[in-house]
Design a protein around this motif. Structure first.
Motif, mmCIF file in Angstrom:
data_model
loop_
_atom_site.group_PDB
_atom_site.id
_atom_site.type_symbol
_atom_site.label_atom_id
_atom_site.label_comp_id
_atom_site.label_asym_id
_atom_site.label_seq_id
_atom_site.Cartn_x
_atom_site.Cartn_y
_atom_site.Cartn_z
ATOM 1 N N THR A 1 5.321 -28.885 34.541
ATOM 2 C CA THR A 1 6.741 -28.819 34.728
ATOM 3 C C THR A 1 7.810 -29.573 34.874
ATOM 4 O O THR A 1 8.761 -29.066 34.820
ATOM 5 C CB THR A 1 6.454 -27.955 35.666
ATOM 6 N N SER B 1 9.331 -31.086 32.188
ATOM 7 C CA SER B 1 10.293 -31.458 31.592
ATOM 8 C C SER B 1 9.601 -29.894 30.538
ATOM 9 O O SER B 1 8.719 -29.456 31.044
ATOM 10 C CB SER B 1 9.787 -32.179 30.665
ATOM 11 N N THR B 2 10.037 -29.842 29.174
ATOM 12 C CA THR B 2 9.862 -28.462 28.871
ATOM 13 C C THR B 2 9.315 -29.100 27.461
ATOM 14 O O THR B 2 8.825 -30.375 27.397
ATOM 15 C CB THR B 2 11.663 -28.171 27.875
ATOM 16 N N THR C 1 5.525 -27.005 24.554
ATOM 17 C CA THR C 1 5.263 -24.773 24.238
ATOM 18 C C THR C 1 3.675 -25.562 24.186
ATOM 19 O O THR C 1 3.012 -26.508 25.077
ATOM 20 C CB THR C 1 4.927 -25.828 22.532
ATOM 21 N N HIS D 1 6.520 -21.461 33.153
ATOM 22 C CA HIS D 1 6.303 -21.802 32.778
ATOM 23 C C HIS D 1 7.979 -21.322 31.818
ATOM 24 O O HIS D 1 8.866 -22.258 31.192
ATOM 25 C CB HIS D 1 5.905 -23.057 31.763
ATOM 26 N N ARG E 1 11.062 -22.015 33.518
ATOM 27 C CA ARG E 1 11.953 -23.549 32.882
ATOM 28 C C ARG E 1 12.015 -23.879 31.458
ATOM 29 O O ARG E 1 11.907 -25.066 31.264
ATOM 30 C CB ARG E 1 10.850 -24.563 33.327
ATOM 31 N N GLY E 2 12.055 -22.652 30.611
ATOM 32 C CA GLY E 2 12.023 -23.752 28.847
ATOM 33 C C GLY E 2 11.255 -23.746 28.112
ATOM 34 O O GLY E 2 11.621 -24.009 26.744
ATOM 35 N N TRP E 3 10.112 -22.875 28.621
ATOM 36 C CA TRP E 3 9.358 -23.963 28.220
ATOM 37 C C TRP E 3 8.992 -22.661 26.941
ATOM 38 O O TRP E 3 8.905 -21.282 27.317
ATOM 39 C CB TRP E 3 7.865 -23.691 28.579
ATOM 40 N N GLN E 4 8.961 -22.986 25.154
ATOM 41 C CA GLN E 4 8.067 -21.762 24.697
ATOM 42 C C GLN E 4 7.054 -21.460 24.984
ATOM 43 O O GLN E 4 5.787 -22.221 23.957
ATOM 44 C CB GLN E 4 7.782 -22.271 23.455
#
Length: 242
Positions: free
Chosen positions: A3, A5-6, A8, A30, A33-36
């Motif tokens: 986790t 960094s961001t 997919t 996630h 925290r900016g994940w797609q």
């Protein structure tokens, strides 16, 4: 399941509720925290996962599908899912042919997920679950093959984590990763409560989260209340053991 960094992530769910019970915390954590996060529901669970709906007078197959889709959509919104897909491949049995296999391989290549979540390798109570895992693994292999659709960039080696089945001991599933989902528990609980067709599981998966949280606290120096367990398919490649 990094986790730091961001990126997919891909969740391959046999039925429209599985991603909520088993991976809702990871998805919400996630997403915050900016994940797609892309979630693929291979079926609506319309035959074997919707007993409450079928007990209603005059129920039809299409109405069951519609109800389960609505529940999953509301749950996905609560969790922050970026892309929710319904492939409508049936359940009991789930029909997974070559066309769908290549379709999932294309998703791998387009999405390039940093990690993949799916079911346990075994489940004597529900054949759709291990069938989904085999399907997801096979598609991953195809997406790595240079000879499949040459000219389309292949994927690397995204780690695959198997989320918790309903009866782990019978599925020979044991977690080697415990994820602290305490910060997003309320979001997962809100998603769980969207799944009205299986209300009998709300309390069960709350207890599971508390149990995994207690185990996570026991195995760390963290104050963990709610957790999710995952089993790794491949070795972790790391630069440090600290």
């Amino acid at each position: 399941m990094t986790t730091a960094s961001t990126g997919t992530a891909l969740v391959v769910s046999a039925h429209s509720a599985d991603f909520v019970w088993r991976a809702g915390g990871a998805i919400a954590l996630h997403a915050e925290r900016g994940w797609q996060v892309t979630v693929i529901c291979l079926s609506f669970g319309e035959r074997g996962e919707s007993a409450k709906l079928w007990r209603q007078p005059g129920m039809t197959l299409e109405r069951v599908k519609s109800e389960r889709q609505g529940e999953a959509e509301r749950a996905a919104t609560a969790l922050g899912v970026h892309d929710l897909q319904f492939w409508d491949l049936g359940d009991y049995p789930l029909t997974l042919g070559q066309e769908s296999l290549f379709r999932l391989a294309a998703v791998y290549r387009a999405l390039r997920p940093r990690f993949v979540l799916t079911h346990s390798k075994e489940d004597p109570y529900n054949h759709d679950h291990p069938a989904t895992t085999d399907f997801a693994q096979h598609a991953r292999i195809i997406a790595q093959a240079h000879g499949h659709e040459p000219g389309v960039p292949v994927v690397g080696a995204p780690p695959v984590y198997l989320f918790e089945p309903h009866q782990p001991e019978q599925c020979r599933w044991a977690p080697d990763m415990l994820l602290d989902i305490t910060p997003v528990w309320e979001r997962k609980l809100a998603a769980i409560r969207c799944m009205a067709g299986q209300e009998h599981l709300w309390e069960y998966y709350t207890r599971v989260a508390l149990q995994r949280g207690a185990q996570a606290a026991r195995n760390s120096e963290r104050a963990v209340t709610y957790g999710e367990g995952y089993q790794s398919v491949f070795p972790h490649v790391v630069e440090s053991l600290a």
